[in-house]
Design a protein around this motif. Structure first.
Motif, PDB file in Angstrom:
ATOM      1  N   ARG A 192       0.831  -1.208   0.000  1.00  0.00           N
ATOM      2  CA  ARG A 192       0.000   0.000   0.000  1.00  0.00           C
ATOM      3  C   ARG A 192       0.868   1.263   0.000  1.00  0.00           C
ATOM      4  NH1 ARG A 192      -3.137  -2.943   3.798  1.00  0.00           N
ATOM      5  NH2 ARG A 192      -2.214  -1.753   5.515  1.00  0.00           N
ATOM      6  N   GLU A 193       1.953   1.229   0.768  1.00  0.00           N
ATOM      7  CA  GLU A 193       2.858   2.392   0.820  1.00  0.00           C
ATOM      8  C   GLU A 193       3.503   2.645  -0.537  1.00  0.00           C
ATOM      9  OE1 GLU A 193       6.692   4.095   3.388  1.00  0.00           O
ATOM     10  OE2 GLU A 193       5.898   2.085   3.803  1.00  0.00           O
ATOM     11  N   VAL A 194       3.892   1.572  -1.226  1.00  0.00           N
ATOM     12  CA  VAL A 194       4.477   1.734  -2.557  1.00  0.00           C
ATOM     13  C   VAL A 194       3.459   2.326  -3.517  1.00  0.00           C
ATOM     14  CG1 VAL A 194       5.381   0.493  -4.562  1.00  0.00           C
ATOM     15  CG2 VAL A 194       6.217  -0.084  -2.274  1.00  0.00           C
ATOM     16  N   LEU A 195       2.262   1.760  -3.553  1.00  0.00           N
ATOM     17  CA  LEU A 195       1.251   2.232  -4.493  1.00  0.00           C
ATOM     18  C   LEU A 195       0.815   3.666  -4.183  1.00  0.00           C
ATOM     19  CD1 LEU A 195      -0.926  -0.976  -4.900  1.00  0.00           C
ATOM     20  CD2 LEU A 195       0.657   0.022  -6.566  1.00  0.00           C
ATOM     21  N   ALA A 196       0.874   4.051  -2.903  1.00  0.00           N
ATOM     22  CA  ALA A 196       0.488   5.410  -2.515  1.00  0.00           C
ATOM     23  C   ALA A 196       1.449   6.458  -3.072  1.00  0.00           C
ATOM     24  CB  ALA A 196       0.424   5.528  -0.991  1.00  0.00           C
ATOM     25  N   LEU A 197       2.637   6.046  -3.506  1.00  0.00           N
ATOM     26  CA  LEU A 197       3.569   6.986  -4.134  1.00  0.00           C
ATOM     27  C   LEU A 197       3.002   7.522  -5.435  1.00  0.00           C
ATOM     28  CD1 LEU A 197       6.904   5.030  -3.569  1.00  0.00           C
ATOM     29  CD2 LEU A 197       6.117   7.057  -2.310  1.00  0.00           C
ATOM     30  N   ASP A 198       2.122   6.737  -6.062  1.00  0.00           N
ATOM     31  CA  ASP A 198       1.401   7.158  -7.269  1.00  0.00           C
ATOM     32  C   ASP A 198       2.345   7.549  -8.402  1.00  0.00           C
ATOM     33  OD1 ASP A 198      -0.921   7.584  -8.729  1.00  0.00           O
ATOM     34  OD2 ASP A 198      -1.036   9.701  -8.175  1.00  0.00           O
ATOM     35  N   THR A 199       3.354   6.710  -8.623  1.00  0.00           N
ATOM     36  CA  THR A 199       4.268   6.918  -9.744  1.00  0.00           C
ATOM     37  C   THR A 199       4.208   5.699 -10.661  1.00  0.00           C
ATOM     38  OG1 THR A 199       6.180   5.871  -8.657  1.00  0.00           O
ATOM     39  CG2 THR A 199       5.841   8.239  -8.272  1.00  0.00           C
ATOM     40  N   THR A 246      12.425   5.070  -1.511  1.00  0.00           N
ATOM     41  CA  THR A 246      13.137   6.245  -2.027  1.00  0.00           C
ATOM     42  C   THR A 246      13.299   6.172  -3.543  1.00  0.00           C
ATOM     43  OG1 THR A 246      14.336   6.604   0.039  1.00  0.00           O
ATOM     44  CG2 THR A 246      15.325   7.510  -1.960  1.00  0.00           C
ATOM     45  N   ALA A 247      13.642   4.988  -4.045  1.00  0.00           N
ATOM     46  CA  ALA A 247      13.874   4.828  -5.484  1.00  0.00           C
ATOM     47  C   ALA A 247      12.608   5.005  -6.306  1.00  0.00           C
ATOM     48  CB  ALA A 247      14.472   3.454  -5.754  1.00  0.00           C
ATOM     49  N   LEU A 248      11.458   4.774  -5.693  1.00  0.00           N
ATOM     50  CA  LEU A 248      10.199   4.806  -6.436  1.00  0.00           C
ATOM     51  C   LEU A 248       9.451   6.129  -6.295  1.00  0.00           C
ATOM     52  CD1 LEU A 248       8.924   1.206  -5.559  1.00  0.00           C
ATOM     53  CD2 LEU A 248      10.201   1.947  -7.580  1.00  0.00           C
ATOM     54  N   LYS A 249      10.011   7.055  -5.536  1.00  0.00           N
ATOM     55  CA  LYS A 249       9.355   8.349  -5.323  1.00  0.00           C
ATOM     56  C   LYS A 249       9.348   9.180  -6.603  1.00  0.00           C
ATOM     57  CE  LYS A 249      10.227   9.007  -0.374  1.00  0.00           C
ATOM     58  NZ  LYS A 249      10.945   9.833   0.639  1.00  0.00           N
ATOM     59  N   PRO A 250       8.471  10.192  -6.657  1.00  0.00           N
ATOM     60  CA  PRO A 250       8.499  11.118  -7.797  1.00  0.00           C
ATOM     61  C   PRO A 250       9.871  11.777  -7.913  1.00  0.00           C
ATOM     62  CG  PRO A 250       6.483  11.410  -6.521  1.00  0.00           C
ATOM     63  CD  PRO A 250       7.341  10.481  -5.731  1.00  0.00           C
ATOM     64  N   ALA A 251      10.232  12.170  -9.115  1.00  0.00           N
ATOM     65  CA  ALA A 251      11.561  12.728  -9.379  1.00  0.00           C
ATOM     66  C   ALA A 251      11.841  13.950  -8.513  1.00  0.00           C
ATOM     67  CB  ALA A 251      11.692  13.078 -10.852  1.00  0.00           C
ATOM     68  N   ASN A 252      10.863  14.816  -8.298  1.00  0.00           N
ATOM     69  CA  ASN A 252      11.085  16.005  -7.504  1.00  0.00           C
ATOM     70  C   ASN A 252      11.468  15.669  -6.072  1.00  0.00           C
ATOM     71  OD1 ASN A 252      10.525  17.642  -9.661  1.00  0.00           O
ATOM     72  ND2 ASN A 252       8.375  17.967  -9.109  1.00  0.00           N
ATOM     73  N   ASP A 253      10.873  14.599  -5.541  1.00  0.00           N
ATOM     74  CA  ASP A 253      11.201  14.178  -4.181  1.00  0.00           C
ATOM     75  C   ASP A 253      12.628  13.688  -4.098  1.00  0.00           C
ATOM     76  OD1 ASP A 253       8.663  14.826  -3.515  1.00  0.00           O
ATOM     77  OD2 ASP A 253       7.944  12.797  -3.162  1.00  0.00           O
ATOM     78  N   LEU A 254      13.084  12.991  -5.144  1.00  0.00           N
ATOM     79  CA  LEU A 254      14.465  12.497  -5.159  1.00  0.00           C
ATOM     80  C   LEU A 254      15.443  13.657  -5.160  1.00  0.00           C
ATOM     81  CD1 LEU A 254      14.370   9.555  -7.714  1.00  0.00           C
ATOM     82  CD2 LEU A 254      14.608   9.404  -5.249  1.00  0.00           C
ATOM     83  N   VAL A 255      15.149  14.698  -5.945  1.00  0.00           N
ATOM     84  CA  VAL A 255      16.041  15.848  -6.031  1.00  0.00           C
ATOM     85  C   VAL A 255      16.119  16.558  -4.680  1.00  0.00           C
ATOM     86  CG1 VAL A 255      16.354  18.114  -7.069  1.00  0.00           C
ATOM     87  CG2 VAL A 255      15.687  16.171  -8.499  1.00  0.00           C
ATOM     88  N   SER A 256      14.971  16.657  -3.994  1.00  0.00           N
ATOM     89  CA  SER A 256      14.943  17.395  -2.739  1.00  0.00           C
ATOM     90  C   SER A 256      15.683  16.690  -1.626  1.00  0.00           C
ATOM     91  CB  SER A 256      13.492  17.631  -2.298  1.00  0.00           C
ATOM     92  OG  SER A 256      12.857  16.391  -1.990  1.00  0.00           O
ATOM     93  N   GLU A 257      15.858  15.378  -1.749  1.00  0.00           N
ATOM     94  CA  GLU A 257      16.597  14.643  -0.738  1.00  0.00           C
ATOM     95  C   GLU A 257      18.059  14.788  -0.983  1.00  0.00           C
ATOM     96  OE1 GLU A 257      15.083  10.694  -0.588  1.00  0.00           O
ATOM     97  OE2 GLU A 257      13.140  11.318   0.136  1.00  0.00           O
TER      98      GLU A 257
END
Length: 338
Positions: free
Chosen positions: A212-219, A327-338
């Protein structure tokens, strides 16, 4: 901008060798989206699926990530045996038979073994991660034995150290498919870090909450991760009675990306069984260091004479591995902000 450039310049170079099926593809995503590594090349090998399908699946994954990494097609069969695939586990196409296919990218010209040798020679200290049978790496090491000493790490998803296998009672699939190749690689002196099948079981399996947590990333990547592994999850439940998605290759990739995830390791001589039908592909680990005893010295002489012991990982940080996947499956903007 200067900090971003400095970070890019310090990314560790890696090469991925894969028999790309559903869990391999997720591991590729983790590497291709990581800020800590630069994927120099992906080489494919027959294993879970025929090598042509493994190559198509790797190309699709690279395309899905919007990456620019060459994919080289490699060995179509084991060194001395006929190929036996894992279509029963991953589906006929290796990705759950959902119609995933590349639309823009094509395999790079040249052979995977040549590409592997060239990458290591051009990049001393490169890290290699193997996610399938070891055929490509074995051929490369037979051609150029010195390669073993130019690789800084060889993270290997394979083996069932001191536990049951997932394809026979004795053996894990990657080693079982081409045990002769595994024997060559283990004897080469390469700095192997063995990430066995046992590390992707039990608490390491993605449970309902994790899914559920993975799918909630909505990517697209998150959706692909769950849907491509639907067939494998059903097969894993039939195989073990455990519910959820077991991801051996992403676990190995998480360890490559962050070695601190290894919580318990030890070094031992490892022998690969090639002659017995009953125990073909068994990774026999000298955990009690008795291989050199007089009663064992003849049988173990070839292994012990190399003086080379393999690092075995017995336990990982499960929550850390799952966090790395998220972390790897997050939206691109989230990856940049980390």
């Amino acid at each position: 901008m200067m900090n971003e450039l400095a970070e890019m310049n310090h990314r560790r170079p890696i090469l991925i060798d894969t028999d790309t099926a559903s869990d391999d593809a997720v591991a590729l995503i983790m590497a291709l989206r990581s800020a800590s590594v630069e994927v120099k090349a992906i080489t494919t090998v027959a294993g879970n699926v025929p090598v042509e399908q493994a190559t198509r699946n790797a190309l699709f994954t690279v395309e899905l990530c919007g990456a620019e990494v060459p994919v080289f097609s490699g060995a179509a069969k084991p060194l001395e045996r006929e190929l036996q695939t894992a279509a029963w586990f991953h589906g006929q196409d290796g990705l759950g038979d959902r119609g995933y296919a590349p639309t823009k990218r094509f395999a790079a010209l040249g052979d995977a073994v040549d590409a592997l040798i060239a990458a290591v020679q051009a990049t001393p200290g490169i890290e290699i991660i193997t996610l399938g049978p070891l055929t490509n790496l074995a051929v490369a090491l037979e051609r150029c034995p010195a390669l073993a000493h130019s690789i800084s790490r060889c993270v290997m998803m394979g083996g069932a150290p001191c536990c049951e296998g997932n394809v026979t009672p004795a053996a894990e699939f990657n080693i079982w498919v081409d045990p002769e190749a595994a024997r060559t690689v283990y004897a080469s002196g390469a700095p192997i870090e063995m990430i066995g099948w046992h590390l992707s079981r039990f608490d390491a399996v993605l449970n309902e909450r994790d899914i559920r947590e993975v799918l909630a990333l909505d990517t697209l990547l998150a959706e692909f991760t769950i849907h491509a592994n639907h067939t494998a999850a059903a097969a894993y439940n039939t195989q073990t009675g455990e519910t959820g998605i077991s991801l051996p290759d992403p676990v190995a990739m998480a360890v490559l990306l962050d070695p601190k995830l290894k919580l318990e390791v030890s070094r031992h001589f490892v022998a690969i069984e090639c002659n017995s039908d009953l125990t073909r592909g068994m990774t026999v680990v000298d955990r009690l260091d008795v291989a050199g005893d007089p009663r064992n010295s003849v049988v173990w002489s070839d292994v012990c004479s190399t003086g080379h012991k393999t690092e075995i990982c017995w336990r990982i940080d499960v929550q850390g591995w799952k966090a790395a996947l998220i972390t790897a499956l997050k939206p691109a903007n989230d990856l940049v902000s980390e």
